[in-house]
Write a protein that holds these residues in place. Structure first.
Motif, mmCIF file in Angstrom:
data_model
loop_
_atom_site.group_PDB
_atom_site.id
_atom_site.type_symbol
_atom_site.label_atom_id
_atom_site.label_comp_id
_atom_site.label_asym_id
_atom_site.label_seq_id
_atom_site.Cartn_x
_atom_site.Cartn_y
_atom_site.Cartn_z
ATOM 1 N N ASN A 92 0.671 -1.195 -0.345
ATOM 2 C CA ASN A 92 -0.064 0.222 0.157
ATOM 3 C C ASN A 92 1.006 1.112 -0.364
ATOM 4 N N ILE A 93 0.185 1.986 -0.688
ATOM 5 C CA ILE A 93 0.280 3.698 -0.374
ATOM 6 C C ILE A 93 0.351 4.503 0.309
ATOM 7 N N HIS A 94 0.181 5.238 1.247
ATOM 8 C CA HIS A 94 -0.768 6.205 2.184
ATOM 9 C C HIS A 94 0.378 7.625 2.139
ATOM 10 N N PRO A 95 -0.270 8.680 2.319
ATOM 11 C CA PRO A 95 0.202 10.109 1.916
ATOM 12 C C PRO A 95 0.408 10.734 3.674
ATOM 13 N N SER A 96 1.144 9.738 3.867
ATOM 14 C CA SER A 96 2.180 10.613 5.060
ATOM 15 C C SER A 96 2.858 9.333 5.469
ATOM 16 N N LEU A 97 4.003 10.290 6.727
ATOM 17 C CA LEU A 97 5.099 9.148 7.065
ATOM 18 C C LEU A 97 4.056 9.089 8.089
ATOM 19 N N LEU A 98 3.906 7.771 8.412
ATOM 20 C CA LEU A 98 3.759 6.897 9.247
ATOM 21 C C LEU A 98 4.933 6.351 9.637
ATOM 22 N N PRO A 99 4.409 5.911 11.389
ATOM 23 C CA PRO A 99 3.514 5.890 11.722
ATOM 24 C C PRO A 99 2.065 7.299 11.768
ATOM 25 N N ALA A 100 2.239 8.350 11.958
ATOM 26 C CA ALA A 100 1.831 9.382 11.799
ATOM 27 C C ALA A 100 0.260 9.515 11.331
ATOM 28 N N PHE A 101 -0.158 10.051 11.073
ATOM 29 C CA PHE A 101 -1.673 10.215 10.562
ATOM 30 C C PHE A 101 -2.060 8.779 9.170
ATOM 31 N N PRO A 102 -2.209 7.991 10.510
ATOM 32 C CA PRO A 102 -2.889 7.182 9.095
ATOM 33 C C PRO A 102 -4.678 7.477 8.941
ATOM 34 N N GLY A 103 -4.953 6.277 8.451
ATOM 35 C CA GLY A 103 -6.814 6.830 7.618
ATOM 36 C C GLY A 103 -6.625 7.395 6.647
ATOM 37 N N LEU A 104 -7.892 7.773 6.546
ATOM 38 C CA LEU A 104 -8.493 8.730 5.958
ATOM 39 C C LEU A 104 -7.797 10.278 5.463
ATOM 40 N N LYS A 105 -7.997 10.827 5.045
ATOM 41 C CA LYS A 105 -7.441 12.639 5.148
ATOM 42 C C LYS A 105 -6.179 12.723 5.634
ATOM 43 N N ALA A 106 -4.946 11.875 5.047
ATOM 44 C CA ALA A 106 -4.164 11.713 5.863
ATOM 45 C C ALA A 106 -3.036 13.451 6.139
ATOM 46 N N GLN A 107 -3.218 13.930 4.388
ATOM 47 C CA GLN A 107 -2.634 15.391 4.266
ATOM 48 C C GLN A 107 -3.181 15.776 5.097
ATOM 49 N N GLU A 108 -4.999 16.273 5.180
ATOM 50 C CA GLU A 108 -5.297 16.978 5.739
ATOM 51 C C GLU A 108 -5.399 17.010 7.401
ATOM 52 N N GLN A 109 -4.710 16.009 7.783
ATOM 53 C CA GLN A 109 -4.120 15.578 9.676
ATOM 54 C C GLN A 109 -3.045 16.644 10.075
#
Length: 200
Positions: A105-122
């Protein structure tokens, strides 16, 4: 090097699918997309895949046994890896077990910060100075699988959320194919939660 065979799961526009397909066309990625599968019947990604002659499948999440049908749809192509490219649905335990350590998977945040939906907005609302994107193996948790690679994106003082979102997306389009090429080269070793990238 034997090309890796991929199945892409996507729900929307399919820009990460396009980035993977382009990397294959430009021979930056030794791979082949066997199919694109979506949970949205009219997802633009399906039209994009069809235009390239790639098989597409719609699996209706409203029908019974969605997970079993999704597993069967993927298994018929015997993929080396399943790429989640904007697939907006949580995969359940049965699917994870059917393709253990094969789901990326690719996720738009630097995990483990801001998981889930709207990560950029978080991240934007939190006021971080750096964000980015993460490619990781998928496990049963929410964006909690072992991290393969990350790319850092600065948050600029005058950024609007749209600016940050677009900058992260551009990095996603670079990082995802790079990670898949590492997998094709068999340079990714999973040791518990830690991922080791082997030297060439």
């Amino acid at each position: 090097m034997k090309p890796i065979e991929l199945v892409v799961l996507a729900s929307g526009r399919g820009t990460n699918y396009e980035a993977i397909a382009l990397a294959i066309e430009e021979e930056r990625l030794s791979g082949r997309i066997k199919a694109v599968i979506s949970d949205k019947e009219n997802a633009p990604v399906l039209d994009k895949a069809r235009s390239k002659g790639i098989e597409t499948i719609f699996v209706d999440p409203k029908e019974n046994n969605f997970e079993e049908r999704l597993i069967a749809a993927c298994k018929q192509f015997s993929p080396d890896y399943i790429c989640l490219a904007g697939f907006m649905r949580i995969l359940r335990k049965g699917f994870i077990e059917a393709f253990r350590d094969q789901i990326i998977n690719i996720h738009p945040s630097l995990l483990p910060a801001f998981p889930g939906l709207k990560a950029q907005e978080q991240a934007f609302n939190y006021g971080v100075k750096y964000s980015g994107c993460t490619v990781h193996f998928v496990d049963e948790g929410m964006d909690s699988g072992p991290i393969i690679a990350q790319s850092v994106v600065p948050v600029k003082e005058r950024d609007a959320l749209k600016d940050l979102t677009e900058r992260i997306l551009r990095e996603e389009h670079t990082l995802f194919p790079q990670v898949l090429q590492l997998l094709a080269e068999k340079r990714v070793e999973l040791k518990g939660r830690k991922v080791v990238i082997l030297d060439e």
